[in-house]
Design an enzyme around this catalytic site. Structure first.
Site, PDB file in Angstrom:
ATOM      1  N   CYS A 138       0.837  -1.195   0.000  1.00 15.21           N
ATOM      2  CA  CYS A 138       0.000   0.000   0.000  1.00 15.21           C
ATOM      3  C   CYS A 138       0.878   1.254   0.000  1.00 15.21           C
ATOM      4  O   CYS A 138       1.732   1.430  -0.856  1.00 15.21           O
ATOM      5  CB  CYS A 138      -0.956  -0.059   1.187  1.00 15.21           C
ATOM      6  SG  CYS A 138      -2.330   1.105   1.133  1.00 15.21           S
ATOM      7  N   HIS A 139       0.714   2.150   0.991  1.00 17.26           N
ATOM      8  CA  HIS A 139       1.515   3.366   1.087  1.00 17.26           C
ATOM      9  C   HIS A 139       2.803   3.152   1.872  1.00 17.26           C
ATOM     10  O   HIS A 139       3.585   4.099   2.032  1.00 17.26           O
ATOM     11  CB  HIS A 139       0.704   4.482   1.758  1.00 17.26           C
ATOM     12  CG  HIS A 139      -0.423   5.016   0.933  1.00 17.26           C
ATOM     13  ND1 HIS A 139      -1.553   4.291   0.643  1.00 17.26           N
ATOM     14  CD2 HIS A 139      -0.598   6.232   0.337  1.00 17.26           C
ATOM     15  CE1 HIS A 139      -2.386   5.019  -0.078  1.00 17.26           C
ATOM     16  NE2 HIS A 139      -1.835   6.198  -0.281  1.00 17.26           N
ATOM     17  N   GLY A 140       3.052   1.929   2.349  1.00 14.15           N
ATOM     18  CA  GLY A 140       4.255   1.657   3.124  1.00 14.15           C
ATOM     19  C   GLY A 140       5.548   2.062   2.430  1.00 14.15           C
ATOM     20  O   GLY A 140       6.468   2.578   3.081  1.00 14.15           O
TER      21      GLY A 140
END
Length: 241
Positions: free
Chosen positions: A114-116
């Site tokens: 994801c946005h990691g």
């Protein structure tokens, strides 16, 4: 080592802050513990951090250690869940960036989705790497020197990435495989690779969720007003001209 507990004896750090995507931390945690791993939730503060389901508040998860009291050398791998708030907070923390660099420098497995990967970009460890992520941050990762592919899971040496909650069924087995390996696969060479293009429309998952969001409650609006008033008061009166 029993096949059903392939991670027995391994220690994994799960780095997250308030605003983590709940399924991206809770489901991997369960899978890691079932596989025999010892997992510590590492964060910016003590207590219990708040999860989210896309944009709505979700349950909290207890923090085992703060970054400042954690030695990255004590862990065999790093899990970095997404959600758009948690990675944004972590990427602004010098301690979090240094924590991530410690795993990258020693080729220990880093698994994120994801946005990691925002945190990896801010840590400066994505030059020449190939990965995937939530499509909306594709340009950030390319600008950080990475090659971006629009796929469920991408493996590149010690780095395993996925796009988000929609890919959880593929992400969890890839995560377990990455943490089970005793040595990382060779990193890809990206000299001749090109990134997949940015999508032409935002994710339907996010758009639909926002469309059916409940209206804010009166309690929530009052709470926001009280926080804003408290912050304004803490700054003191404005200087006179």
């Amino acid at each position: 080592m029993p096949a059903r507990r392939p991670l027995r004896g391994r220690r994994i750090a799960a780095l997250a802050a308030d605003g983590f995507e709940r399924v991206e931390l809770v489901i991997p945690l369960r899978a890691l513990k079932r596989a025999g791993a010892g997992v510590d939730v590492v964060s910016l503060r003590h207590g219990r951090i708040r999860g989210v389901n896309l944009h709505m508040p979700a349950t909290r998860v207890g923090v085992d250690k703060t970054i400042s009291e954690t030695d990255p050398a004590a862990y065999d791998g790093l899990l970095l869940p997404g959600g758009f708030i948690s990675p944004d907070l972590l990427r602004q923390s010098a301690e979090a960036r240094e924590f991530v660099r410690a795993f990258a420098a020693t080729d220990r497995p880093i698994v994120t989705l994801c946005h990691g990967p925002w945190v990896l970009a801010s840590a400066g460890v994505l030059v020449g790497r190939t990965l995937t992520s939530w499509p909306g941050i594709r340009d950030d990762l390319v600008n950080a020197g990475a090659t971006w592919w629009d796929r469920q899971v991408v493996r590149d040496g010690n780095l395993t990435t996925s796009r988000g909650p929609q890919d959880m069924a593929a992400f969890v087995p890839a995560m377990l495989e990455a943490f089970t390996e005793t040595s990382p696969q060779p990193a890809r060479t990206t000299a001749d690779d090109e990134s997949d293009p940015q999508r032409d429309a935002p994710s339907g998952l996010a758009v639909t969720a926002l469309r059916w969001s409940p209206k804010p409650s009166a309690v929530a609006l009052v709470g926001i007003g009280l926080v804003a008033a408290a912050r304004g008061g803490s700054r003191g009166p404005a200087p006179r001209g």
